[in-house]
Enzyme design. Structure first.
Site, short mmCIF file in Angstrom:
data_model
loop_
_atom_site.label_atom_id
_atom_site.label_comp_id
_atom_site.label_asym_id
_atom_site.label_seq_id
_atom_site.Cartn_x
_atom_site.Cartn_y
_atom_site.Cartn_z
N TYR A 153 0.83 -1.21 0.00
CA TYR A 153 0.00 0.00 0.00
C TYR A 153 0.87 1.26 0.00
O TYR A 153 0.69 2.14 -0.85
CB TYR A 153 -0.90 -0.04 1.23
N ASN A 182 -5.77 9.94 8.18
CA ASN A 182 -6.88 9.10 8.70
C ASN A 182 -8.22 9.84 8.74
O ASN A 182 -8.33 10.87 9.40
CB ASN A 182 -6.55 8.64 10.14
N GLN A 217 0.94 5.14 20.35
CA GLN A 217 1.08 5.65 18.98
C GLN A 217 -0.01 6.70 18.73
O GLN A 217 -1.10 6.60 19.30
CB GLN A 217 1.00 4.50 17.94
N THR A 218 0.31 7.69 17.89
CA THR A 218 -0.68 8.77 17.66
C THR A 218 -1.21 8.73 16.23
O THR A 218 -0.56 8.22 15.31
CB THR A 218 -0.06 10.16 17.90
P1 NAD Z 1 -12.74 1.95 0.76
O1 NAD Z 1 -12.09 0.64 0.89
O2 NAD Z 1 -14.03 2.18 1.48
O3 NAD Z 1 -13.01 2.32 -0.76
C1 NAD Z 1 -12.19 1.87 -1.82
C2 NAD Z 1 -13.09 1.55 -3.00
O4 NAD Z 1 -12.28 1.13 -4.11
C3 NAD Z 1 -14.06 0.41 -2.70
O5 NAD Z 1 -15.34 0.74 -3.16
C4 NAD Z 1 -13.47 -0.77 -3.47
O6 NAD Z 1 -14.43 -1.74 -3.84
C5 NAD Z 1 -12.84 -0.06 -4.66
N1 NAD Z 1 -11.74 -0.81 -5.29
C6 NAD Z 1 -10.69 -1.40 -4.68
N2 NAD Z 1 -9.88 -1.97 -5.60
C7 NAD Z 1 -10.44 -1.73 -6.81
C8 NAD Z 1 -10.09 -2.07 -8.14
N3 NAD Z 1 -8.98 -2.79 -8.42
N4 NAD Z 1 -10.90 -1.67 -9.16
C9 NAD Z 1 -12.02 -0.96 -8.90
N5 NAD Z 1 -12.42 -0.62 -7.66
C10 NAD Z 1 -11.63 -0.99 -6.62
O7 NAD Z 1 -11.66 3.02 1.21
P2 NAD Z 1 -11.79 4.60 1.41
O8 NAD Z 1 -11.51 4.88 2.84
O9 NAD Z 1 -13.03 5.11 0.79
O10 NAD Z 1 -10.52 5.10 0.59
C11 NAD Z 1 -10.66 5.66 -0.72
C12 NAD Z 1 -9.29 6.12 -1.22
O11 NAD Z 1 -8.74 7.08 -0.32
C13 NAD Z 1 -8.28 4.97 -1.33
O12 NAD Z 1 -7.51 5.18 -2.50
C14 NAD Z 1 -7.42 5.16 -0.09
O13 NAD Z 1 -6.12 4.69 -0.31
C15 NAD Z 1 -7.45 6.67 0.11
N6 NAD Z 1 -7.22 7.01 1.52
C16 NAD Z 1 -8.19 6.85 2.45
C17 NAD Z 1 -7.93 7.16 3.77
C18 NAD Z 1 -8.98 7.04 4.86
O14 NAD Z 1 -8.67 7.33 6.02
N7 NAD Z 1 -10.20 6.68 4.56
C19 NAD Z 1 -6.66 7.62 4.15
C20 NAD Z 1 -5.69 7.74 3.17
C21 NAD Z 1 -5.99 7.46 1.85
N1 UDP Z 2 -5.58 0.02 16.07
C1 UDP Z 2 -5.92 -0.37 17.36
N2 UDP Z 2 -7.04 -1.13 17.53
C2 UDP Z 2 -7.82 -1.53 16.49
C3 UDP Z 2 -7.48 -1.11 15.18
C4 UDP Z 2 -6.34 -0.34 15.01
O1 UDP Z 2 -5.23 -0.04 18.34
O2 UDP Z 2 -8.83 -2.22 16.73
C5 UDP Z 2 -4.39 0.90 15.90
C6 UDP Z 2 -3.44 0.52 14.77
O3 UDP Z 2 -2.48 -0.42 15.21
C7 UDP Z 2 -2.84 1.88 14.45
C8 UDP Z 2 -3.98 2.88 14.71
O4 UDP Z 2 -4.88 2.18 15.57
O5 UDP Z 2 -1.78 2.16 15.34
C9 UDP Z 2 -4.71 3.32 13.45
O6 UDP Z 2 -5.06 2.16 12.73
P1 UDP Z 2 -5.91 2.22 11.38
O7 UDP Z 2 -5.90 0.83 10.82
O8 UDP Z 2 -7.22 2.85 11.66
O9 UDP Z 2 -5.11 3.23 10.45
P2 UDP Z 2 -3.58 3.31 9.99
O10 UDP Z 2 -2.73 2.39 10.82
O11 UDP Z 2 -3.59 2.92 8.56
O12 UDP Z 2 -3.23 4.72 10.23
#
Ligand code: NAD
Ligand code: UDP
Length: 320
Positions: A153, A182, A217-218
């Site tokens: 990722y 996040n 962790q934050t």
């Molecule tokens: P999500 O998993 O809810 O949505 C992702 C969507 O993409 C889903 O509908 C899934 O079915 C679709 N998808 C996955 N692989 C695919 C493929 N190969 N072809 C077509 N569709 C596909 O996640 P989200 O939280 O809505 O995240 C959306 C975007 O934002 C992602 O690119 C993610 O990396 C980015 N992002 C999200 C967060 C967050 O905190 N939510 C943080 C950083 C980046």
């Molecule tokens: N985490 C946790 N309990 C859970 C799920 C996640 O303590 O049930 C922690 C995880 O290890 C990370 C933080 O929460 O340190 C945020 O995790 P998340 O998967 O939401 O996002 P990311 O790690 O991708 O920032």
């Protein structure tokens, strides 16, 4: 598919990953602004129920498609969000995640080039890896393990950013790179595995709250409505280099658990589980570039955003 009775601004949007958490909220905003939307998704982590409001709307189309395959469409703007975002989902098939990041972005950039569409990449704070500086500015190049369980990722999004930048340099494509921190809110899936949804769903079912590691962790959590506004501001701006979008309100995961516990049931047990490999210790966005260049900052406090998210999860549980 244009019905004369329906107003349209004639901006044709493609939202990849539109059936997911963030994509569906973006689609709501675009549809309410009378724009045309094509939602493209393979339903790996997304669900049609997220966009059910629009399924019969004449400005809306939905295509089941995997971005790792090319597609030809006539559109003006591409919002490229397709990619699983939660560690448990992107680690389920890491080779597919890497393919989605590289081939998926390559195919969508190729489409953008052919039809001269503006292109926004949903990138991530994960490009900073386990950062050695806090908060993170866009100029920081990160500290990323290329061979760990998060690499499919983290490195996937880094190569996506590289592809966007090279399409811009070589083919003059109009690109936007959004580094999303996040984000939480309604429509996160109960089994999504991310911390906010896990803790709220556990608490509402009177189950112990799971903390990975010692909880020091934050993270810094942004409410989804703020995030989508930032995404739209960025697309509408002239900033063609990466921009952090997130809420700088940083807290430990233990403090987050205590907050959620206090709101739902102060008597719940907290249990500690092993910290996953390469889990970043600190994360906080520096959003001075977003403020200056795209006129954006978040307005929803964590307290308010959590209340709205808890209300949504309660409703979901009652409907079960
Ligand atoms: P999500 O998993 O809810 O949505 C992702 C969507 O993409 C889903 O509908 C899934 O079915 C679709 N998808 C996955 N692989 C695919 C493929 N190969 N072809 C077509 N569709 C596909 O996640 P989200 O939280 O809505 O995240 C959306 C975007 O934002 C992602 O690119 C993610 O990396 C980015 N992002 C999200 C967060 C967050 O905190 N939510 C943080 C950083 C980046
Ligand atoms: N985490 C946790 N309990 C859970 C799920 C996640 O303590 O049930 C922690 C995880 O290890 C990370 C933080 O929460 O340190 C945020 O995790 P998340 O998967 O939401 O996002 P990311 O790690 O991708 O920032």
């Amino acid at each position: 598919m244009i019905n004369n009775q329906i107003k349209t601004t004639n901006i044709r949007n493609l939202v990849t990953g539109g059936a997911g958490f963030l994509g569906s909220h973006l689609i709501d905003k675009l549809m309410r602004a009378n724009q045309e939307v094509i939602c493209l998704d393979n339903y790996f982590t997304g669900n049609k129920s997220n966009i059910k409001e629009w399924l019969t709307h004449p400005n809306f189309e939905i295509i089941r498609h995997d971005v790792t395959e090319p597609i030809q469409l006539e559109i003006d703007q591409i919002w490229h969000l397709a990619c699983p975002a939660s560690p448990i989902h992107y680690q389920e098939n890491p080779i597919k995640t890497a393919k989605t990041s590289f081939l998926g972005t390559y195919n969508m950039l190729g489409l953008a080039r052919r039809v001269k569409a503006k292109f926004l990449l949903a990138s991530t704070s994960e490009v900073y890896g386990d950062p050695k500086i806090n908060p993170q500015k866009e100029s920081y190049h990160g500290y990323v393990n290329p061979v760990g369980i998060r690499s499919c990722y983290d490195e996937g999004k880094r190569i996506s950013e590289t592809l966007c930048s090279d399409y811009q340099r070589i083919h003059n494509l109009d690109i936007r790179i959004m580094r999303i921190f996040n984000t939480y809110g309604p429509r996160m899936k109960p089994n999504d595995g991310r911390v906010v949804s896990n803790l709220i769903y556990q608490a509402l079912q009177n189950k112990p709250l799971t903390i990975y590691g010692d909880g020091t962790q934050t993270r810094s959590f942004c409410y989804v409505d703020d995030l989508i506004e930032g995404m739209q501001n960025l697309m509408g701006s002239n900033t063609d280099s990466p921009v952090n979008i997130g809420n700088p309100e940083e807290l430990t995961i233990l403090d987050l658990a205590m907050k959620i516990r206090k709101k739902i049931n102060p008597n719940l047990e907290i249990i500690f589980k092993p910290l996953p490999q390469d889990d970043p210790l600190k994360r906080q966005p520096d959003i001075s570039k977003a403020k200056k260049e795209i006129g954006w900052e978040p307005f929803t406090s964590l307290d308010k955003g959590l209340d709205k998210t808890i209300a949504w999860f309660k409703k979901l549980l009652n409907e079960k």
